[in-house]
Design an enzyme around this catalytic site. Structure first.
Site, PDB file in Angstrom:
ATOM      1  N   HIS A  55       0.847  -1.199   0.000  1.00 16.13           N
ATOM      2  CA  HIS A  55       0.000   0.000   0.000  1.00 16.13           C
ATOM      3  C   HIS A  55       0.888   1.256   0.000  1.00 16.13           C
ATOM      4  O   HIS A  55       1.920   1.295   0.668  1.00 16.13           O
ATOM      5  CB  HIS A  55      -0.919   0.000   1.220  1.00 16.13           C
ATOM      6  CG  HIS A  55      -2.003   1.029   1.114  1.00 16.13           C
ATOM      7  ND1 HIS A  55      -1.778   2.365   1.341  1.00 16.13           N
ATOM      8  CD2 HIS A  55      -3.306   0.924   0.753  1.00 16.13           C
ATOM      9  CE1 HIS A  55      -2.907   3.031   1.146  1.00 16.13           C
ATOM     10  NE2 HIS A  55      -3.848   2.178   0.783  1.00 16.13           N
TER      11      HIS A  55
ATOM     12  N   GLU B  88      -3.931   1.914  -7.326  1.00 10.18           N
ATOM     13  CA  GLU B  88      -4.405   3.033  -6.528  1.00 10.18           C
ATOM     14  C   GLU B  88      -3.515   4.248  -6.763  1.00 10.18           C
ATOM     15  O   GLU B  88      -2.455   4.368  -6.126  1.00 10.18           O
ATOM     16  CB  GLU B  88      -4.344   2.680  -5.046  1.00 10.18           C
ATOM     17  CG  GLU B  88      -5.142   1.462  -4.648  1.00 10.18           C
ATOM     18  CD  GLU B  88      -5.442   1.486  -3.178  1.00 10.18           C
ATOM     19  OE1 GLU B  88      -6.615   1.643  -2.844  1.00 10.18           O
ATOM     20  OE2 GLU B  88      -4.511   1.378  -2.373  1.00 10.18           O
TER      21      GLU B  88
HETATM   22  C1  PEP Z   1      -6.833   3.334   0.044  1.00 12.21           C
HETATM   23  O1  PEP Z   1      -6.003   3.941   0.698  1.00 12.21           O
HETATM   24  O2  PEP Z   1      -6.685   2.109  -0.167  1.00 12.21           O
HETATM   25  C2  PEP Z   1      -7.965   4.079  -0.495  1.00 12.21           C
HETATM   26  C3  PEP Z   1      -8.455   3.676  -1.618  1.00 12.21           C
HETATM   27  O3  PEP Z   1      -8.396   5.166   0.209  1.00 12.21           O
HETATM   28  P1  PEP Z   1      -9.623   6.152  -0.177  1.00 12.21           P
HETATM   29  O4  PEP Z   1     -10.776   5.295  -0.589  1.00 12.21           O
HETATM   30  O5  PEP Z   1      -9.875   6.919   1.083  1.00 12.21           O
HETATM   31  O6  PEP Z   1      -9.144   7.011  -1.306  1.00 12.21           O
END
Ligand code: PEP
Length: 229
Positions: free
Chosen positions: A88, A157
């Site tokens: 992450h 992400e």
């Molecule tokens: C995350 O950190 O995995 C994430 C997707 O956070 P958010 O949904 O708050 O953007």
């Protein structure tokens, strides 16, 4: 579709228990083919049962031992946890996890047959350089990672979309997922400001197999709306 909730450093043992009890009632209405994952803080891990999988946000590459502040396999086995988030961006950026450490965690938990949700994502300055720079950056985050591992799920992400309220656009998600899938044929989640308002649009994008949700997963009503949308 896969719906994963990452609580990060939110919720207590008590509020996680109440959340899971409420979620279980909501999940009765979920499509049987959809899969739900919950990643609570380590202090809230327990032997929960239901139509969802409980995973751990992080763990160390050890059965047990002298690693102050870390948890290892022994602590996960107590609750039969076999699913882990690795890579992450908050662990890479804030906790300073190098690609080498991330790859070592991957190798260790792969050896233990864990299901691994492996996270990748680019910072804004790379996104601003265009698609080619983004893909190069993302593929470098697979260094040392066995992308043929059968229990692997990938989560794309973009760092600039996490917790900012600004999701990537449908075009950005589609082109990035398409490019990643050309190299790695694994379930691919999108994460970054997913919420009830944008879940329908995101899950209809080609190449999106599910979502990893932070902020909007903290409230059980909001996460249930995402799962049942
Ligand atoms: C995350 O950190 O995995 C994430 C997707 O956070 P958010 O949904 O708050 O953007």
């Amino acid at each position: 579709m896969i719906f994963a909730a990452n609580f990060k450093t939110n919720h207590t043992r008590a509020t996680t228990k109440a959340y899971i009890e409420a979620l279980k009632e909501k999940l009765v209405a979920k499509k049987s083919e959809d899969k739900v994952y919950i990643f609570p803080p380590a202090t809230a891990l327990d032997s929960y049962t239901g139509d969802f999988t409980l995973g751990v946000q992080n763990a160390y590459t050890t059965q047990n031992g002298a690693y102050t502040g870390e948890i290892g396999l022994e602590q996960l086995e107590e609750f039969t946890i076999k699913t882990i988030l690795i890579g992450h961006s908050e662990r890479r950026e804030i906790l300073g996890e190098s690609q080498e450490l991330v790859a070592a965690k991957f190798a260790y938990f792969k050896k233990q047959d864990f299901e691994i949700i492996y996270c990748i994502g680019e910072p804004l300055e790379i996104r601003e350089k265009g698609d080619k720079a983004v893909i190069e950056y993302l593929l470098a985050q697979f260094e040392g990672i066995d992308t043929s591992y059968e229990n692997l799920i990938i989560a794309y992400e973009p760092i600039w979309a996490i917790g900012t309220g600004r999701s990537a656009t449908a075009d950005e998600i589609a082109s990035t997922h398409e490019a990643l899938k050309r190299t790695i044929q694994k379930p691919l989640l999108y994460g970054g400001s997913v919420k009830p308002d944008n879940i329908k649009e995101i899950t209809t994008i080609r190449g999106v197999d599910g979502v990893l949700v932070g902020s909007a997963s903290l409230d059980v009503e909001s996460f249930s709306q995402i799962v049942l949308a």
